[in-house]
Motif scaffolding. Structure first.
Motif, PDB file in Angstrom:
ATOM      1  N   LYS A  68     -56.431  29.232  -8.008  1.00 57.82           N
ATOM      2  CA  LYS A  68     -55.127  29.641  -8.557  1.00 57.82           C
ATOM      3  C   LYS A  68     -55.342  30.226  -9.942  1.00 57.82           C
ATOM      4  O   LYS A  68     -56.167  29.749 -10.712  1.00 57.82           O
ATOM      5  CB  LYS A  68     -54.185  28.439  -8.676  1.00 57.82           C
ATOM      6  CG  LYS A  68     -53.802  27.820  -7.349  1.00 57.82           C
ATOM      7  CD  LYS A  68     -52.609  28.513  -6.793  1.00 57.82           C
ATOM      8  CE  LYS A  68     -52.077  27.758  -5.587  1.00 57.82           C
ATOM      9  NZ  LYS A  68     -51.132  28.544  -4.832  1.00 57.82           N
ATOM     10  N   ASP A  70     -52.944  32.047 -13.284  1.00 56.10           N
ATOM     11  CA  ASP A  70     -51.646  32.400 -13.851  1.00 56.10           C
ATOM     12  C   ASP A  70     -51.430  33.893 -13.661  1.00 56.10           C
ATOM     13  O   ASP A  70     -52.299  34.702 -13.968  1.00 56.10           O
ATOM     14  CB  ASP A  70     -51.637  32.042 -15.337  1.00 56.10           C
ATOM     15  CG  ASP A  70     -50.290  32.254 -15.999  1.00 56.10           C
ATOM     16  OD1 ASP A  70     -49.600  33.237 -15.670  1.00 56.10           O
ATOM     17  OD2 ASP A  70     -49.929  31.446 -16.857  1.00 56.10           O
ATOM     18  N   SER A  71     -50.266  34.267 -13.143  1.00 58.75           N
ATOM     19  CA  SER A  71     -49.977  35.680 -12.885  1.00 58.75           C
ATOM     20  C   SER A  71     -49.705  36.459 -14.165  1.00 58.75           C
ATOM     21  O   SER A  71     -49.724  37.691 -14.154  1.00 58.75           O
ATOM     22  CB  SER A  71     -48.776  35.813 -11.954  1.00 58.75           C
ATOM     23  OG  SER A  71     -47.596  35.406 -12.623  1.00 58.75           O
ATOM     24  N   ASN A  74     -43.778  35.507 -16.783  1.00 58.04           N
ATOM     25  CA  ASN A  74     -43.000  34.308 -17.076  1.00 58.04           C
ATOM     26  C   ASN A  74     -41.919  34.104 -16.026  1.00 58.04           C
ATOM     27  O   ASN A  74     -41.088  34.988 -15.804  1.00 58.04           O
ATOM     28  CB  ASN A  74     -42.359  34.409 -18.468  1.00 58.04           C
ATOM     29  CG  ASN A  74     -43.401  34.365 -19.564  1.00 58.04           C
ATOM     30  OD1 ASN A  74     -44.436  33.729 -19.417  1.00 58.04           O
ATOM     31  ND2 ASN A  74     -43.139  35.047 -20.655  1.00 58.04           N
ATOM     32  N   THR A  75     -41.940  32.955 -15.381  1.00 57.35           N
ATOM     33  CA  THR A  75     -40.937  32.603 -14.388  1.00 57.35           C
ATOM     34  C   THR A  75     -40.517  31.161 -14.621  1.00 57.35           C
ATOM     35  O   THR A  75     -41.205  30.416 -15.312  1.00 57.35           O
ATOM     36  CB  THR A  75     -41.480  32.737 -12.949  1.00 57.35           C
ATOM     37  OG1 THR A  75     -42.559  31.816 -12.775  1.00 57.35           O
ATOM     38  CG2 THR A  75     -41.956  34.134 -12.662  1.00 57.35           C
ATOM     39  N   GLY A  77     -40.342  28.896 -12.228  1.00 60.31           N
ATOM     40  CA  GLY A  77     -41.164  28.050 -11.359  1.00 60.31           C
ATOM     41  C   GLY A  77     -42.651  28.327 -11.555  1.00 60.31           C
ATOM     42  O   GLY A  77     -43.090  28.858 -12.568  1.00 60.31           O
ATOM     43  N   ASP A  78     -43.399  27.973 -10.535  1.00 62.53           N
ATOM     44  CA  ASP A  78     -44.842  28.187 -10.528  1.00 62.53           C
ATOM     45  C   ASP A  78     -45.130  29.682 -10.540  1.00 62.53           C
ATOM     46  O   ASP A  78     -44.683  30.416  -9.673  1.00 62.53           O
ATOM     47  CB  ASP A  78     -45.438  27.532  -9.277  1.00 62.53           C
ATOM     48  CG  ASP A  78     -46.943  27.679  -9.192  1.00 62.53           C
ATOM     49  OD1 ASP A  78     -47.578  28.006 -10.216  1.00 62.53           O
ATOM     50  OD2 ASP A  78     -47.488  27.475  -8.091  1.00 62.53           O
ATOM     51  N   ASN A  79     -45.872  30.148 -11.526  1.00 64.25           N
ATOM     52  CA  ASN A  79     -46.185  31.577 -11.601  1.00 64.25           C
ATOM     53  C   ASN A  79     -47.646  31.854 -11.283  1.00 64.25           C
ATOM     54  O   ASN A  79     -48.176  32.888 -11.634  1.00 64.25           O
ATOM     55  CB  ASN A  79     -45.798  32.154 -12.963  1.00 64.25           C
ATOM     56  CG  ASN A  79     -46.675  31.621 -14.079  1.00 64.25           C
ATOM     57  OD1 ASN A  79     -47.356  30.619 -13.912  1.00 64.25           O
ATOM     58  ND2 ASN A  79     -46.647  32.275 -15.221  1.00 64.25           N
ATOM     59  N   SER A  80     -48.285  30.918 -10.582  1.00 64.25           N
ATOM     60  CA  SER A  80     -49.690  31.124 -10.246  1.00 64.25           C
ATOM     61  C   SER A  80     -49.830  31.906  -8.945  1.00 64.25           C
ATOM     62  O   SER A  80     -48.947  31.889  -8.088  1.00 64.25           O
ATOM     63  CB  SER A  80     -50.415  29.777 -10.134  1.00 64.25           C
ATOM     64  OG  SER A  80     -49.859  28.996  -9.103  1.00 64.25           O
ATOM     65  N   ASP A  82     -52.828  33.147  -5.813  1.00 61.53           N
ATOM     66  CA  ASP A  82     -54.123  32.854  -5.215  1.00 61.53           C
ATOM     67  C   ASP A  82     -55.055  34.040  -5.417  1.00 61.53           C
ATOM     68  O   ASP A  82     -54.676  35.195  -5.188  1.00 61.53           O
ATOM     69  CB  ASP A  82     -53.978  32.596  -3.707  1.00 61.53           C
ATOM     70  CG  ASP A  82     -53.294  31.277  -3.410  1.00 61.53           C
ATOM     71  OD1 ASP A  82     -53.557  30.292  -4.124  1.00 61.53           O
ATOM     72  OD2 ASP A  82     -52.497  31.225  -2.454  1.00 61.53           O
TER      73      ASP A  82
END
Length: 195
Positions: A68, A70-71, A74-75, A77-80, A82
């Motif tokens: 995983k 981090d994209s 900014n969000t 929820g989960d911003n990761s 794969d």
């Protein structure tokens, strides 16, 4: 890379992930598959290749473990996302500089996701990759499928939807002519004319 360029590349990659996820999922009726890409608004390959750092021809050595990351978006929820890395043995650098004989190429998706896995590069495949360098020295394909070209029998094939790179998705092109076209575009890359 200077800090301004790193920030720009990070923002561009993040934006392309969001735009690609939301608006860039395209369905290719002819080949019955979906393709991630962001439609280009550039007038030439020289403009489109402005942020390309490296173009290589090589062979896929292996696939690493999915992890995983981090994209960068900014969000709440989960911003990761794969990421599944592959090791590419470089046979020829077509543009840019790379001191090592291998690079780490980052693929979007998990090896446990069948749809993503079907699009991953396979061990022993010969490829041409058009790449953007990350801060940690690894590489992304520039604009998803646009930067991934498989070499087969003197031809190259891609799932690109870019009209500047290919007339239709899945069509093959002569390998030597394609290499000549992308090398020339990368060598003469420039910022968009209206910037």
């Amino acid at each position: 890379m200077d800090k301004k360029r790193i920030a720009f590349v990070t923002a561009a990659l993040s934006l392309s992930l969001v735009v690609g996820s939301v608006a860039g999922l395209n369905w290719d009726k002819k080949n019955n598959h979906s393709s991630l890409s962001v439609e280009s608004s550039f007038n030439s390959l020289e403009e489109e290749f402005w942020n390309v750092d490296l173009i290589v021809r090589g062979t896929v050595l292996d696939e690493g473990q999915t992890y995983k990351q981090d994209s960068g978006v900014n969000t709440k929820g989960d911003n990761s996302i794969d990421i599944t890395p592959s090791t590419i043995q470089i046979s020829e650098v077509l543009y840019g500089t790379e001191a090592n004989g291998t690079i780490t190429y980052l693929q979007h998706g998990s090896s446990k996701d069948i749809e993503a896995k079907n699009k991953f590069l396979k061990k022993s495949e010969e490829v041409i990759l058009i790449l953007d360098k990350t801060e940690d020295g690894k590489y992304w394909s520039y604009n998803f499928d646009d930067g991934i070209w498989k070499v087969k029998n003197g031809k190259v094939e891609s799932n690109t939807l870019s009209k500047l790179l290919n007339s239709q998705p899945g069509n093959s092109q002569d390998l030597d002519k394609f290499i000549e076209k992308i090398k020339k575009a990368a060598k003469n890359k420039k910022k968009e004319a209206n910037e």
